[in-house]
Scaffold this motif. Structure first.
Motif, PDB file in Angstrom:
ATOM      1  N   UNK A   1       0.165  31.836  13.667  1.00  0.00           N
ATOM      2  CA  UNK A   1       0.231  30.348  13.545  1.00  0.00           C
ATOM      3  C   UNK A   1       1.473  29.941  14.136  1.00  0.00           C
ATOM      4  N   UNK A   2       2.673  30.817  13.800  1.00  0.00           N
ATOM      5  CA  UNK A   2       4.020  30.620  14.010  1.00  0.00           C
ATOM      6  C   UNK A   2       4.450  30.728  15.646  1.00  0.00           C
ATOM      7  N   UNK A   3       3.396  31.629  16.169  1.00  0.00           N
ATOM      8  CA  UNK A   3       3.548  31.774  17.594  1.00  0.00           C
ATOM      9  C   UNK A   3       3.254  30.871  18.323  1.00  0.00           C
ATOM     10  N   UNK A   4       1.821  30.245  17.989  1.00  0.00           N
ATOM     11  CA  UNK A   4       1.501  28.963  18.690  1.00  0.00           C
ATOM     12  C   UNK A   4       2.504  27.649  18.487  1.00  0.00           C
ATOM     13  N   UNK A   5       2.793  27.513  17.336  1.00  0.00           N
ATOM     14  CA  UNK A   5       3.776  26.455  16.882  1.00  0.00           C
ATOM     15  C   UNK A   5       4.853  26.406  17.863  1.00  0.00           C
ATOM     16  N   UNK A   6       5.552  27.654  18.036  1.00  0.00           N
ATOM     17  CA  UNK A   6       6.901  27.756  18.807  1.00  0.00           C
ATOM     18  C   UNK A   6       6.523  27.233  20.219  1.00  0.00           C
ATOM     19  N   UNK A   7       5.270  27.793  20.766  1.00  0.00           N
ATOM     20  CA  UNK A   7       4.943  27.153  22.214  1.00  0.00           C
ATOM     21  C   UNK A   7       4.713  25.929  22.394  1.00  0.00           C
ATOM     22  N   UNK A   8       4.058  25.216  21.368  1.00  0.00           N
ATOM     23  CA  UNK A   8       3.830  23.777  21.380  1.00  0.00           C
ATOM     24  C   UNK A   8       5.079  23.087  21.341  1.00  0.00           C
ATOM     25  N   UNK A   9       6.095  23.708  20.487  1.00  0.00           N
ATOM     26  CA  UNK A   9       7.522  22.883  20.353  1.00  0.00           C
ATOM     27  C   UNK A   9       8.163  23.130  21.788  1.00  0.00           C
TER      28      UNK A   9
ATOM     29  N   UNK B   1       1.883  18.417  14.967  1.00  0.00           N
ATOM     30  CA  UNK B   1       1.338  18.416  13.646  1.00  0.00           C
ATOM     31  C   UNK B   1       1.558  20.170  13.362  1.00  0.00           C
ATOM     32  N   UNK B   2       1.739  20.890  14.265  1.00  0.00           N
ATOM     33  CA  UNK B   2       1.923  22.088  14.095  1.00  0.00           C
ATOM     34  C   UNK B   2       3.668  22.419  13.717  1.00  0.00           C
ATOM     35  N   UNK B   3       4.112  21.663  14.479  1.00  0.00           N
ATOM     36  CA  UNK B   3       5.695  21.613  14.355  1.00  0.00           C
ATOM     37  C   UNK B   3       6.148  21.277  12.767  1.00  0.00           C
TER      38      UNK B   3
END
Length: 518
Positions: A94-102, A159-161
């Motif tokens: 999850x944290x990997x995708x959240x960082x990409x989205x940010x 939302x992920x952020x």
């Protein structure tokens, strides 16, 4: 104290995320997205922590593994699927995708693949049924998230952020903190969005009462069963009374596919191992999933007066055949009772929430009620609850408690708790002291004026097996007798005072040389 603060912060953050989506979709829709993403983050953190433990001897962390570590990844996958029930690659966390989205990257396609991979990692394994279709309600192509892919990516990334700022795993407290917050969010959806969002949710204090009724005097349970389990919160509330680790197995069935997904997520979020629960999506009455099981604790809050087929074929079904009649097609309440009793172990306890009509309605229901009391003698207690305590309906309800081996087999306890509640906006609710009052009388089984009455089986028979609570618990408040002599005396005193007032006015008018009013 730290745990309470973390829980409060978690609840605040989750509700802020809900507000991010609130303007785009209804509560029950954004519920599916938020809880699905919470679950993905939770699985991700568990995966990373578990893999890091496995890699400690090699002085590696899971995120350090790349495509050059195929042997390590293969070994971790085998261990993870067996222990956790699923598997995630390092780049799927999850944290990997959240960082990409940010960072403004487009993550929707990758997210879609990751959610599918979680399910696929369980195929052909013991956990397949528990993970299959868990994320089916998350539609990343829905226009409700945005008019085009870029808008949808932006809102999901936001939302992920927010979620990435929350630490779910806190040493040994992760289950209670996240699980309680999860239930809080479900409850907020239910109370804020009406029946559709709350139809699968039993208010916490009602769940607490049901749970304590079926676990009284016990520290362990072989198993617990809810035939209309909704989001699974009632099953977990029962487990809380004895400890999740002290429940051998959880059984449940749920008709609604989305709610069925929530139930499986809820189990895992509360630390129930995938091998310890069996929850099935289907119609409980029409296609029961656990026919051969007899459970020690059975609880339910089935849909009130729901329709069911009442087909003639059920007359030979072992759940209903002994009673001679089927519950009406327009009111399945007793069908649920019969189904639950068929799954209740001889040494078990069952507690079910039902509308008041089951206590006194006639025809087939009256016949079934009489059979339960006269022939089976399994009814242990009738508890009347306040009106307007369930989301989506204001009707008064009751709890029926059943035991196949009753210590007090010559009577039935009636409790009228309908007047003991508190108000919150448009909803009534039981307070903990209200629950304790009920439990105290249930345990002592003593008469209490205007609250509880122990009725003999003969009294019930004399009432033609009508269980309407006012027939047994007298709550009539007598009006105080009127003292006519005192009233006459008070009137005489008022007359005297009026004469004095009239005389004073007349004297005053005479002094002013004006005509006194008549």
């Amino acid at each position: 104290m730290v745990e309470a603060q973390h829980k409060k912060e978690l609840e605040r953050q989750l509700w802020n995320i809900a507000n991010t989506l609130r303007g785009n979709m209804s509560a029950d829709e954004f519920r599916d997205y938020i809880l699905g993403f919470i679950f993905y983050k939770y699985l991700s953190e568990r995966m990373e922590n578990y893999a890091n433990d496995l890699l400690k001897p090699d002085n590696l962390t899971y995120r350090q593994l790349t495509t050059h570590h195929q042997d390590e990844l293969a070994a971790i996958k085998i261990e993870s699927v067996d222990y956790l029930g699923y598997f995630l690659l390092p780049n799927e966390l999850f944290e990997v995708l959240a960082a990409k989205g940010k960072n403004g990257e487009f993550i929707l396609d990758e997210l879609h693949d990751v959610l599918r991979h979680i399910e696929q990692s369980t195929m052909g394994t013991a956990s397949e049924d528990d993970f299959n279709g868990l994320f089916s309600d998350i539609d990343l192509t829905s226009n409700r998230l945005g008019k085009n892919p870029d808008e949808r990516n932006k809102i999901i990334s936001k939302v992920f952020e927010h979620l990435n700022e929350i630490q779910f795993l806190l040493d040994d407290t992760e289950i209670d903190v996240l699980g309680d917050a999860y239930e809080y969010l479900i409850g907020e959806f239910a109370s804020g969005a009406g029946k559709k969002a709350g139809e699968f949710y039993t208010p916490p204090t009602v769940s607490k009462l049901l749970a304590k009724l079926v676990t009284a005097g016990k520290t362990r349970l072989r198993d617990v069963y809810d035939p209309t389990c909704g989001s699974g919160s009632l099953l977990l509330r029962v487990a809380k009374e004895v400890g999740v680790a002290n429940v051998g197995h959880f059984y449940g069935q749920e008709k609604n596919p989305s709610t069925y997904n929530l139930a499986r997520m809820n189990m895992i979020l509360h630390g129930v191992h995938y091998r310890s629960f069996s929850i099935v999506q289907d119609d409980t009455l029409e296609r029961p999933a656990h026919r051969d099981n007899r459970m020690e604790a059975v609880v339910a809050n089935p849909p009130f007066s729901a329709n069911w087929s009442a087909a003639d074929s059920f007359k030979t079904d072992e759940r209903f055949s002994d009673y001679g009649k089927l519950a009406p097609a327009s009111k399945a309440d007793f069908a649920f009772v019969q189904h639950m009793l068929a799954h209740l172990a001889d040494d078990g306890t069952m507690a079910v929430v039902l509308p008041h009509g089951v206590l006194f309605r006639g025809a087939a229901e009256g016949h079934i009620r009489r059979y339960l009391l006269e022939t089976k003698n399994w009814l242990d207690a009738v508890i009347g609850l306040p009106a307007n305590i369930f989301y989506g309906t204001s009707i008064p309800t009751c709890i029926l408690v059943f035991k196949k081996q009753r210590p007090q087999a010559d009577n039935v306890l009636f409790i009228d708790a309908s007047q003991y509640f508190s108000k919150a906006s448009n909803q009534n609710y039981l307070q903990n002291e209200d629950v304790d009052r009920i439990l105290s009388v249930y345990q002592t089984r003593q008469n209490r004026d205007k609250f509880a009455y122990v009725a003999s089986l003969q009294e019930i028979a004399d009432n033609d097996y009508n269980l309407n609570i006012p027939r047994y618990v007298d709550t009539f408040e007598e009006e105080e007798a009127i003292d006519l002599d005192m009233v006459a005396s008070q009137i005489a005193e008022l007359d005297t005072e009026m004469v004095e007032i009239d005389n004073t006015i007349a004297d005053f008018c005479q002094q002013l040389n004006i005509k006194a009013p008549r």
